[in-house]
Write a protein that holds these residues in place. Structure first.
Motif, short mmCIF file in Angstrom:
data_model
loop_
_atom_site.label_atom_id
_atom_site.label_comp_id
_atom_site.label_asym_id
_atom_site.label_seq_id
_atom_site.Cartn_x
_atom_site.Cartn_y
_atom_site.Cartn_z
N LEU A 83 0.85 -1.20 0.00
CA LEU A 83 0.00 0.00 0.00
C LEU A 83 0.89 1.25 0.00
O LEU A 83 1.82 1.35 0.80
CB LEU A 83 -0.90 0.00 1.24
N SER A 84 0.58 2.20 -0.88
CA SER A 84 1.40 3.42 -0.92
C SER A 84 0.91 4.39 0.14
O SER A 84 -0.27 4.44 0.49
CB SER A 84 1.36 4.05 -2.30
N MET A 85 1.84 5.20 0.64
CA MET A 85 1.52 6.21 1.65
C MET A 85 0.53 7.24 1.06
O MET A 85 -0.32 7.76 1.78
CB MET A 85 2.79 6.92 2.12
N SER A 86 0.66 7.50 -0.25
CA SER A 86 -0.27 8.45 -0.91
C SER A 86 -1.70 7.94 -0.83
O SER A 86 -2.62 8.66 -0.46
CB SER A 86 0.08 8.62 -2.39
N ARG A 87 -1.84 6.66 -1.19
CA ARG A 87 -3.16 6.04 -1.18
C ARG A 87 -3.74 5.99 0.23
O ARG A 87 -4.92 6.27 0.45
CB ARG A 87 -3.02 4.62 -1.76
N PHE A 88 -2.89 5.64 1.17
CA PHE A 88 -3.32 5.59 2.57
C PHE A 88 -3.87 6.96 2.99
O PHE A 88 -4.99 7.08 3.49
CB PHE A 88 -2.16 5.18 3.49
N ARG A 137 6.12 2.92 0.43
CA ARG A 137 5.07 1.91 0.57
C ARG A 137 5.23 1.14 1.88
O ARG A 137 6.31 1.07 2.44
CB ARG A 137 5.15 0.91 -0.59
N VAL A 138 4.11 0.55 2.30
CA VAL A 138 4.08 -0.28 3.50
C VAL A 138 4.69 -1.66 3.17
O VAL A 138 4.45 -2.19 2.09
CB VAL A 138 2.61 -0.44 3.96
N LYS A 139 5.48 -2.20 4.12
CA LYS A 139 6.12 -3.50 3.88
C LYS A 139 5.75 -4.51 4.97
O LYS A 139 5.55 -4.13 6.14
CB LYS A 139 7.65 -3.35 3.90
N GLU A 140 5.73 -5.77 4.58
CA GLU A 140 5.45 -6.84 5.55
C GLU A 140 6.49 -6.80 6.67
O GLU A 140 7.67 -6.58 6.43
CB GLU A 140 5.50 -8.21 4.85
N GLY A 141 6.02 -7.04 7.89
CA GLY A 141 6.93 -7.09 9.05
C GLY A 141 7.13 -5.74 9.71
O GLY A 141 7.71 -5.66 10.79
N GLU A 142 6.63 -4.67 9.10
CA GLU A 142 6.77 -3.36 9.72
C GLU A 142 5.70 -3.18 10.82
O GLU A 142 4.61 -3.74 10.74
CB GLU A 142 6.60 -2.24 8.68
N ILE A 143 6.07 -2.38 11.81
CA ILE A 143 5.16 -2.04 12.91
C ILE A 143 4.86 -0.54 12.78
O ILE A 143 5.79 0.25 12.63
CB ILE A 143 5.83 -2.30 14.28
N TYR A 144 3.59 -0.18 12.84
CA TYR A 144 3.22 1.23 12.75
C TYR A 144 2.30 1.62 13.90
O TYR A 144 1.42 0.84 14.29
CB TYR A 144 2.45 1.53 11.47
N GLY A 145 2.48 2.85 14.37
CA GLY A 145 1.46 3.51 15.16
C GLY A 145 0.56 4.20 14.15
O GLY A 145 1.05 5.01 13.35
#
Ligand code: MN
Ligand code: MN
Length: 300
Positions: A131-136, A181-189
């Motif tokens: 998922l792209s940050m723009s789209r998010f 873009r968002v990647k598998e294994g990343e942690i986000y607040g």
């Protein structure tokens, strides 16, 4: 790439503690309550449950969007008819969970608070690898606008690293041109901040700052400043802290000069409170999520 099982378990423990403390605080906060009591209760619950605060408990009222925690001997109370963001962070061995809830004492703002919750729900639905940050950002913005409110454009969600709360990548709450873009294994607040349609929709730094963190090594003159710094590095590493957690480290008569030197030498950085630029109320909802193969998992 998936994260190691041992690391995952620490995130899950941190997540469980933040969730339990958030729910306890949600039902504890009342109009007229001293803010310092809320901060201290949340932080002591975290420790009792076997975690450590990843940052001081934030209690941000009305147009204060974030970064207010009580200084020592704080006299402030929760005002009547207010909306109150309680933001809690826990770490287990440096693995951080970060979560927030808005408690509303003014029915006029119920929709505002619900919109922040809806935007967070939408974020959890769409987060997945690629998922792209723009789209998010555009999706969150649309979710909020459709309900007649406005996102706070300069507050974002953030990648979380070990002992690092903002680990570089941001999850914007408005459309933003970005190739990230968002990647598998990343942690986000993940944290949408919402205000009313006629607000400026951005925050500015306020004059107060009650949250600090270690920035870089500088030579210090005052031996008490050195002692304070040793305590900070040993106990909080690169994580934010409050002066409430420094009481008793050096004799009270030496404290003020010592702490001032840490700030003036830029050994420490401070986080000013964030205030909505037009003085309008702000609601927030936050979860920490792990990006997995086909979506995301809420840890909080
Ligand atoms: Mn937070
Ligand atoms: Mn956060």
């Amino acid at each position: 790439m998936a994260i190691p099982e041992e690391v995952f378990q620490k995130y899950q423990r941190a997540g469980k503690i933040t969730r339990e403390v958030r729910e306890e605080m949600r039902i504890t906060v009342r109009e007229g309550m001293p803010i310092i009591d809320i901060c201290e209760k949340a932080e002591s619950l975290i420790r009792k449950k076997g975690g450590k605060p990843a940052f001081p408990c934030n209690v941000s009222v009305n147009e204060i969007a974030a970064h207010y925690t009580s200084p020592p001997q704080d006299k402030r109370i929760i005002p009547e008819n207010s909306i109150v963001k309680i933001d809690i962070g826990v770490h287990v061995d440096g693995y951080i969970a970060d979560t927030a809830v808005t408690v509303c004492f003014n029915p006029e703002y119920d929709d505002l608070v619900n919109t922040a919750k809806e935007a967070l729900k939408k974020a959890v639905e769409i987060l997945r690898p690629g998922l792209s940050m723009s789209r998010f950002g555009s999706t969150i913005q649309k979710t909020i606008k459709t309900r007649g409110f406005k996102p706070v454009s300069n507050l974002t969600g953030h990648l979380i690293g070990r002992y690092v709360i903002h680990a570089g990548k941001s999850l914007p709450n408005v459309f933003h041109i970005s190739t990230s873009r968002v990647k598998e294994g990343e942690i986000y607040g993940v944290e949408p901040f919402v205000t009313v349609a006629k607000a400026a929709g951005r925050v500015e730094n306020g004059e107060e700052a009650h949250i600090f963190r270690y920035l870089k090594h500088k030579s210090l003159k005052d031996p008490y400043a050195k002692r304070l710094l040793n305590h900070i590095r040993k106990n909080f590493q690169t994580l934010p802290f409050t002066e409430r957690w420094l009481q008793g480290c050096v004799p009270p008569s030496r404290y003020k000069t010592a702490f001032s030197e840490l700030l003036s030498s830029k050994t420490l950085m401070s986080y000013p409170v964030f205030i909505e630029a037009s003085g309008k109320p702000v609601a927030q909802a936050e979860h920490t999520i792990l990006v997995v193969k086909d979506g995301c998992m809420v840890l909080t």
